[in-house]
Motif scaffolding. Structure first.
Motif, PDB file in Angstrom:
ATOM      1  N   TRP A   1      -1.875   3.478 -60.540  1.00 52.54           N
ATOM      2  CA  TRP A   1      -1.782   4.073 -59.186  1.00 52.54           C
ATOM      3  C   TRP A   1      -1.487   5.565 -59.270  1.00 52.54           C
ATOM      4  O   TRP A   1      -2.009   6.358 -58.502  1.00 52.54           O
ATOM      5  CB  TRP A   1      -0.695   3.359 -58.365  1.00 52.54           C
TER       6      TRP A   1
ATOM      7  N   MET B   1      -5.313   0.403 -59.516  1.00 54.54           N
ATOM      8  CA  MET B   1      -4.186   0.587 -58.601  1.00 54.54           C
ATOM      9  C   MET B   1      -3.115  -0.485 -58.767  1.00 54.54           C
ATOM     10  O   MET B   1      -1.945  -0.277 -58.470  1.00 54.54           O
ATOM     11  CB  MET B   1      -4.675   0.556 -57.150  1.00 54.54           C
ATOM     12  N   ARG B   2      -3.532  -1.699 -59.188  1.00 58.76           N
ATOM     13  CA  ARG B   2      -2.608  -2.829 -59.170  1.00 58.76           C
ATOM     14  C   ARG B   2      -2.165  -3.287 -60.556  1.00 58.76           C
ATOM     15  O   ARG B   2      -1.017  -3.704 -60.724  1.00 58.76           O
ATOM     16  CB  ARG B   2      -3.266  -4.021 -58.442  1.00 58.76           C
ATOM     17  N   ASP B   3      -3.081  -3.248 -61.525  1.00 52.76           N
ATOM     18  CA  ASP B   3      -2.784  -3.894 -62.805  1.00 52.76           C
ATOM     19  C   ASP B   3      -2.590  -2.930 -63.976  1.00 52.76           C
ATOM     20  O   ASP B   3      -1.926  -3.273 -64.942  1.00 52.76           O
ATOM     21  CB  ASP B   3      -3.904  -4.889 -63.157  1.00 52.76           C
TER      22      ASP B   3
ATOM     23  N   GLU C   1      -9.327  -0.946 -57.591  1.00 54.57           N
ATOM     24  CA  GLU C   1      -8.142  -1.698 -57.177  1.00 54.57           C
ATOM     25  C   GLU C   1      -7.420  -2.297 -58.388  1.00 54.57           C
ATOM     26  O   GLU C   1      -6.204  -2.433 -58.388  1.00 54.57           O
ATOM     27  CB  GLU C   1      -8.524  -2.778 -56.162  1.00 54.57           C
TER      28      GLU C   1
END
Lengths: 291, 417
Positions: free
Chosen positions: B90, B83-85, B80
């Motif tokens: 992503w 995916m986010r940072d 994650e």
């Protein structure tokens, strides 16, 4: 030749018959099961909703995300964590579009556990934008004791929940870009408390048993933008918010994807033209030099 | 590699280098001057596509590994974090996860093409065996990669598949404990799966080199299934096949793009967005789509040991194709009966996949049994017998004639379906 055709037909027929047998047999036990009233995993399909973030040019509706966030903060967050989302994310592009100042002020309203400090103590301090949303419970055990079950973390809920689309819809889904099973499911659950006698009965929960009693009621959240203060509206807004929480890069992804598709399409056309040109050279053309 | 090198170095530096390591000449003879049958159709472009996908998987994978943490308490959140940072994390992650699907999609087309046109027959048996090894390595690599996100389906998929080894008599439990590095799928399992997931793609790349080497000894098979004889039968690899492969690759990339950017979660089980929980079994444990036919075969047999053995047999039997198929004629274009059984076999594999995705209840299991029987019947009975009894169509004299449509009663359309 005729014999060959006959045997061909015979083989085909045998295979089709076997298949038909197999397929009809595969439907039977399911019917029998529902007939006996066994509905452990029975789940009506949630109806599809209109979402602004669906399809090629899908975008989040900023006002909707802000309303959804309000519902999360005032209702859901009493029990559910959102541990993968930081306050700063609320100001990220492609999100609810809060200003940096708003995020700072919001974060400061939360008390965050920090430490140890120089004296060796764990202490509480006002939140900063870089902090992640804290949970109302210190740990899972505390939540289970208070609520009877641990409420799932909401950061990925919109991607972690889905439902069977079944044949042949699952073949069409990638073409129509249906990726909103999660928000559809969440919306359906929030509107699925249709049995007045049993607060833990939900139309759309697999098996119909849900630990969470109906969380929303009309007027529970005071919207400031004039949107209807009704459960359906709350459910829709919070489902959209949760989709953003689970997929915060959706807008960037679709925008970049569009550029890549355009590029590749042009590239493919050029390649096709080059291929035709090269393959029309005399040495590649058999018809030209037939003796 | 065969096909004589016509490369003549021009500059003094090139001459100096070529006389010490003739690698430019090797590349030139293999990928520029190499004579390919002129009738290759688009089904022959998937080898190049697979090479590209392997490279894409390695590149995205190496970067993902820089940000991933192979520790059971941190793995899920590290994905994650990507995916986010991580910048374009992503994209890397979706490209890698969906890239595995695209790899298998291309691999299955590549294999079915080989089966349709009899590409495994003499003198290409070793080429086929190397391909089967690549297939086995790809199965293992993708399986271990799917465990790395440490979601519910990662954990339970790993548990179900590794538990199959307990079916081995006497030593099954010991072997499984050894594989797990403990008494259940846990951190030790995750660590070794990560290590092996990083290693195996490079082994695949090594076998791909051997695969291409073996390919270039006799050159590609072709839709007519006859060997090249004269220069008239062939065209040089470059520019004719580089441009054809390139066009096919770009079209393939359009599909890949669609998957990555618009429906990235379509092939991903939603349960895998829930962190692994050894105390809670998901309602249905379903592997990735590319394993479903074999999963259906496994579940169609009540005995764990025989089911497991049958599943492995279903994969390994592919290696014996060159000797099970007794027909002297390679291409299905000249084998009217074989063509029917081939397409039934394709339908059988697709339907097995569907059965594998459904709950293992009465009717689905029954259907899977019918299909499993046909799966093995195709290899063990139909192929050996067809070669003896099938009346094949007359073959064209040369590839050049095949392209001209000069062959018996077969229509040109049969040569280039």
């Amino acid at each position: 030749m005729r014999q060959e055709n006959a045997s061909r037909r015979g083989i085909g027929l045998a295979f089709v018959t076997a298949l038909a047998l197999a397929l009809t047999a595969s439907g039977r036990p399911m019917l029998a099961e529902t007939g006996q009233g066994s509905n452990l995993f029975e789940q009506p399909k949630p109806p599809r909703q209109e979402w602004t973030f669906n399809g090629f040019f899908g975008r989040y509706d900023q006002a909707q995300l802000q309303r959804g966030f309000q519902v999360y903060r005032e209702v859901c967050s009493n029990c559910h964590s959102l541990k993968l989302v930081a306050f700063r994310n609320l100001a990220d592009p492609g999100g609810p579009g809060f200003s940096e100042a708003q995020v700072k002020a919001l974060a400061a309203k939360y008390q965050i556990k920090d430490g140890p400090n120089d004296a060796g103590d764990i202490f509480e301090r006002p939140g900063r934008p870089s902090d992640y949303f804290p949970w109302n419970f210190p740990n899972e055990q505390a939540a289970r004791t208070a609520l009877g079950a641990v409420p799932p973390d909401m950061s990925l809920l919109a991607k972690a929940r889905s439902y069977e689309r079944g044949f042949p819809l699952f073949l069409i889904d990638p073409i129509i870009q249906y990726q909103e099973q999660g928000p559809d499911y969440i919306y359906a659950i929030l509107n699925g408390y249709t049995n007045d006698k049993d607060p833990n009965w939900n139309e759309y929960m697999p098996g119909h048993k849900i630990a969470m009693p109906m969380p929303l009621s009309d007027g529970a959240v005071d919207y400031e933008d004039g949107s209807p203060k009704a459960v359906q509206q709350y459910a829709k807004d919070v489902a959209a918010f949760l989709m953003w929480a689970a997929e915060p890069k959706l807008e960037e992804r679709k925008r970049l994807g569009f550029g890549v598709l355009i590029f590749l399409s042009i590239y493919a056309l050029l390649f096709f033209a080059a291929k035709n040109k090269i393959w029309s050279r005399p040495e590649a053309h058999v018809d030209l030099d037939t003796q | 590699m065969s096909g004589e090198s016509t490369y003549v170095p021009k500059s003094r530096l090139a001459k100096w280098f070529e006389s010490r390591l003739p690698i430019i000449g090797l590349v030139h003879s293999s990928f520029v001057a190499f004579p390919n049958p002129r009738n290759l159709n688009y089904w022959w472009t998937f080898g190049g596509i697979l090479s590209f996908m392997l490279a894409a998987q390695i590149v995205t994978g190496v970067v993902l590994a820089m940000h991933y943490t192979p520790q059971s308490g941190l793995a899920f959140d590290s994905i994650e974090h990507i995916m986010r940072d991580v910048n374009y994390g992503w994209l890397l992650r979706y490209a890698h996860a969906n890239g595995a699907s695209m790899f298998f999609f291309a691999l299955y087309i590549h294999m079915f093409r080989g089966i349709y046109y009899g590409s495994y027959k003499s003198p290409r048996e070793v080429l086929w065996l190397l391909g089967v090894i690549i297939f086995l390595l790809a199965i293992a690599t993708a399986f271990m990669g799917y465990v790395l996100p440490w979601g519910q389906m990662s954990f339970w998929g790993a548990t179900v598949i590794t538990s199959l080894f307990t079916a081995i008599p006497l030593v099954g439990d010991s072997i499984t404990t050894w594989l797990w590095g403990g008494y259940a799928v846990d951190n030790a399992t995750l660590n070794r799966f990560f290590s092996l997931h990083y290693l195996l793609p490079f082994m695949i790349a090594g076998v791909v080199v051997l695969h291409v080497w073996a390919l270039h000894v006799h050159g590609s098979n072709n839709p007519a299934g006859i060997e090249k004889k004269t220069d008239k039968d062939t065209l040089s690899f470059h520019p004719y096949f580089t441009v054809k492969d390139g066009f096919a690759l770009v079209c393939f990339l359009v599909l890949y793009t669609w998957l990555v950017f618009y429906v990235p979660s379509y092939l991903y089980d939603s349960d895998n967005y829930i962190v692994a929980n050894p105390l809670q079994t998901p309602v249905h444990i379903v592997p990735e789509w590319y394993y479903l036919p074999f999963y259906a075969i496994l579940r169609s047999i009540p005995s764990k040991l025989i089911g497991t053995a049958t599943m492995f047999a279903a994969v390994l039997i592919i290696a014996f194709l060159p000797w099970l198929d007794t027909s002297k004629v390679k291409s299905a274009a000249y084998r009217p009966l074989y063509r029917i059984f081939f397409w039934l076999f394709v339908a059988c594999c697709v339907l097995l996949g569907y059965m594998g995705s459904q709950p293992p209840e009465g009717g689905y299991v029954l259907a899977a049994r019918f299909l499993t029987v046909y799966y093995f019947l195709f290899f063990l009975v139909i192929l050996p017998l067809l070669g003896r009894y099938e009346k094949t169509k007359p073959l064209p004299v040369s590839i050049y004639d095949a392209v001209l449509g000069k062959h018996g009663h077969a229509k040109p359309a049969d040569v280039n379906p």
